[in-house]
Design an enzyme around this catalytic site. Sequence first.
Site, PDB file in Angstrom:
ATOM      1  N   MET A   1       0.828  -1.175   0.000  1.00 12.75           N
ATOM      2  CA  MET A   1       0.000   0.000   0.000  1.00 12.75           C
ATOM      3  C   MET A   1       0.862   1.223   0.000  1.00 12.75           C
ATOM      4  O   MET A   1       1.038   1.877   0.996  1.00 12.75           O
ATOM      5  CB  MET A   1      -0.977  -0.100   1.148  1.00 12.75           C
ATOM      6  N   SER A 296      -8.686   3.233   3.924  1.00 12.93           N
ATOM      7  CA  SER A 296      -8.401   2.967   2.517  1.00 12.93           C
ATOM      8  C   SER A 296      -6.948   2.582   2.358  1.00 12.93           C
ATOM      9  O   SER A 296      -6.088   3.004   3.144  1.00 12.93           O
ATOM     10  CB  SER A 296      -8.660   4.222   1.678  1.00 12.93           C
ATOM     11  N   ASP A 297      -6.649   1.762   1.358  1.00 14.46           N
ATOM     12  CA  ASP A 297      -5.254   1.620   0.982  1.00 14.46           C
ATOM     13  C   ASP A 297      -4.775   2.993   0.514  1.00 14.46           C
ATOM     14  O   ASP A 297      -5.576   3.866   0.165  1.00 14.46           O
ATOM     15  CB  ASP A 297      -5.091   0.578  -0.120  1.00 14.46           C
ATOM     16  N   CYS A 298      -3.481   3.189   0.516  1.00 16.88           N
ATOM     17  CA  CYS A 298      -2.952   4.547   0.355  1.00 16.88           C
ATOM     18  C   CYS A 298      -3.230   5.123  -1.026  1.00 16.88           C
ATOM     19  O   CYS A 298      -2.780   4.590  -2.038  1.00 16.88           O
ATOM     20  CB  CYS A 298      -1.474   4.567   0.677  1.00 16.88           C
TER      21      CYS A 298
END
Length: 775
Positions: A1, A296-298
């Site tokens: 991520m 959230s993923d990055c």
Amino acid sequence: MKLHIFSLINLVFLTTLHQLISTESTQPPFACDSANPSTKSYPFCEPALPVLHRAQDLVSRLTLDEKVSQLINSAPAVPRLGIPAYQWWSEALHGVVGWSGIQLDGGIRSATSFPQVILTGAAFDPLLWYRIGQAIGKEARGVYNEGQATGMTFWSPNINVFRDPRWGRGQETPGEDPVVAARYAVSYVRGIQGDSFGGGALRDGHLQASACCKHFTAYDLDNWNGINRFGFNAIVTKQDMADTYQPPFQSCVEKARASGIMCAYNQLNGVPNCADYDLLSNTARRKWGFQGYIVSDCDAVSTIHDVQKYAKSPEDAVAEVLKAGMDVNCGSYLKNYTKSAVEQKKLSISDIDRALHNLFSVRMRLGLFNGNPRNLRFGNIGANQVCTKEHQDLALEAARSGIVLLKNSNKLLPLKKMNTPSLAVIGPNANVPHTLLGNYEGPPCKKISPLQALQEYVRDTLYHQGCNAVNCSTAEIEQAVEVAKKADYVVLVMGLDQGQEREYQDRDDLLLPGMQQSLIESVARAAKRPVVLVLLCGGPVDVSFAKQNPKIGGILWAGYPGESGGIALAEIIFGDHNPGGKLPITWYPNEFVKVPMTDMRMRPDPSTGYPGRTYRFYKGEKVFKFGYGLSYSKYSYEFISVTQNKFNLNQLSATKAVKDSNSVHYLSVSDVGKETCENAKISAVVGVKNDGEMDGKHPVLLFLRQEGAGKGSPVKQLVGFHSVLLKAGERGEIGFELNPCEHFSRANEDGLMVIEEGARFLHVGDEKYPISVEV
């Protein structure tokens, strides 16, 4: 991520600035300081109140600008309320990592580096997984208490199923089996969060550290053939969702009680995971009962507009994710566009408040709003709990337990210490301690390469790198051959490193890179005796040439075995430890790369030649099969007892079994109910004996196979596993509990879990036991 490059630069700058400020003090950051009289009147500072009420009180005191500021991973301080800054992003995949929320730059400068997860999975030992989680949780809390952390929320474990052997991040997972991934999630999460091995010890809700299961869901492609994770739309059937992609996450929520979930970059059947209300709110929160935060993923929020074009504007993207049930954005999109989304009436304040309730509730469960954490539960954990001898011994035990012996012709291994006057160690991975760590690695407590460890056994040890690097674009084959000729035995340490497989880099093939194969074959041909080949890699490699070559007598797969992996390898090669690990993923031939990595189907399609994936469905040629692993001992099995060899579907539920289109009677698991399922459990006792001359740790894998299985049924399915220590000649008994609703069911094409009539076999090794399901 990983963040997109510009966001990453900004994050690194802010993190570095914060580190410079924070390192001036060794006091851990916390709210509700008793020395601050203004905080005494705040209900959110009252530990006796329920967390929900405290979080609601806190959120009610925030302005809109303050609320918006808290929706990103680098949450700033709210000085007027005495609330310090908080960094949601920390990593602890297989040890505490010293970046983002953790700064290993003070009194603590390293942390125990356990084996990369794929090798830990090869131990098939849930208690070991739990103990590793426990150790990581203690070290994480110790770093925080020493004032070297601004967060206690760790974005681990990665429990995506290792579906495709080319996936660069497969090394982060416990393997290809959803049952194993689910069990790993439960053990690791309970360990790191401070729960008991059996669960239920966190009734008061207090967390040692917070675990976050990722990446939710159907995420296992990073960058392949011009297609990357940011824009990939995973087309997944309901059937595969039900019995492959979702079970690990369901166990993570329902059994492990994880306090965090990360939604993935990709779309799932046309909907971005982080904007999927059905996934985040209906499934995770309502159906499974998730109580925690969703991150959230990055930069996954920005991709919804910028890359996927799913949202028409940035404000639409922000509104979509918050309404879906996401709480915090790794990145800056929510900071930049949430207020304008409210002003444009695309988002309500209540959606923001809901997210903030979840976020502050987790921080409160970590004890960060109860005064100085050093004076509270877990407050006695400090620097003396990091890099302890106990944890380093555990890292060595984990490496020993996971390493897999793949070949041992004519009992070449173990080498005899007294009969090995000279040794040649050759290969690009032989003397690079960092390669042992894999990715998401922190600074380890110690650095010992395989070469250094082997030198402790044989004083006269010669070394040659063989290749310019692991990619082996050039090789000094003649020089390596000359070194090999001088030694009595040769160990080749080859494989991959993070240059071949890592986050955002999937592999194009399953071969050893560059000239590695030529080097191996040339050295083997010239050596006095058959050589030992050691493979360091996360994903599988096609080493059929080595498997078939009589001059290569032994093959060991060591994954990325962590800080003590070199020692473990040397101990196994020279017989101070008996290997017992088993492969947690199928090793395919290189021909498998003809299958598009983008095809998410698990089941084969004979009409098109699609072969299916993993041991559960793939029937093609294998280099090594799932669960394969040799030992210096031989083990034999027998079924001692099984409480029931048949059961009737109509006795499980008041709802009668019905017929499908193939006239096979079945019963929906949802019609049976949990209580009936529990009462219908079957107990099986398996006897296992160590028939060898060495003590050994041995994983016992119990499979279920259905005779004449219908379309879409697994070839076989792992239903239980235990690891047992047996002395030479010792016999033991292992009990398995089988729940018919869980272990005898399969997903139909509508994603419904059903139990079908028909004959089944439990089998372990070559032993099998019949069980029939009747109407």
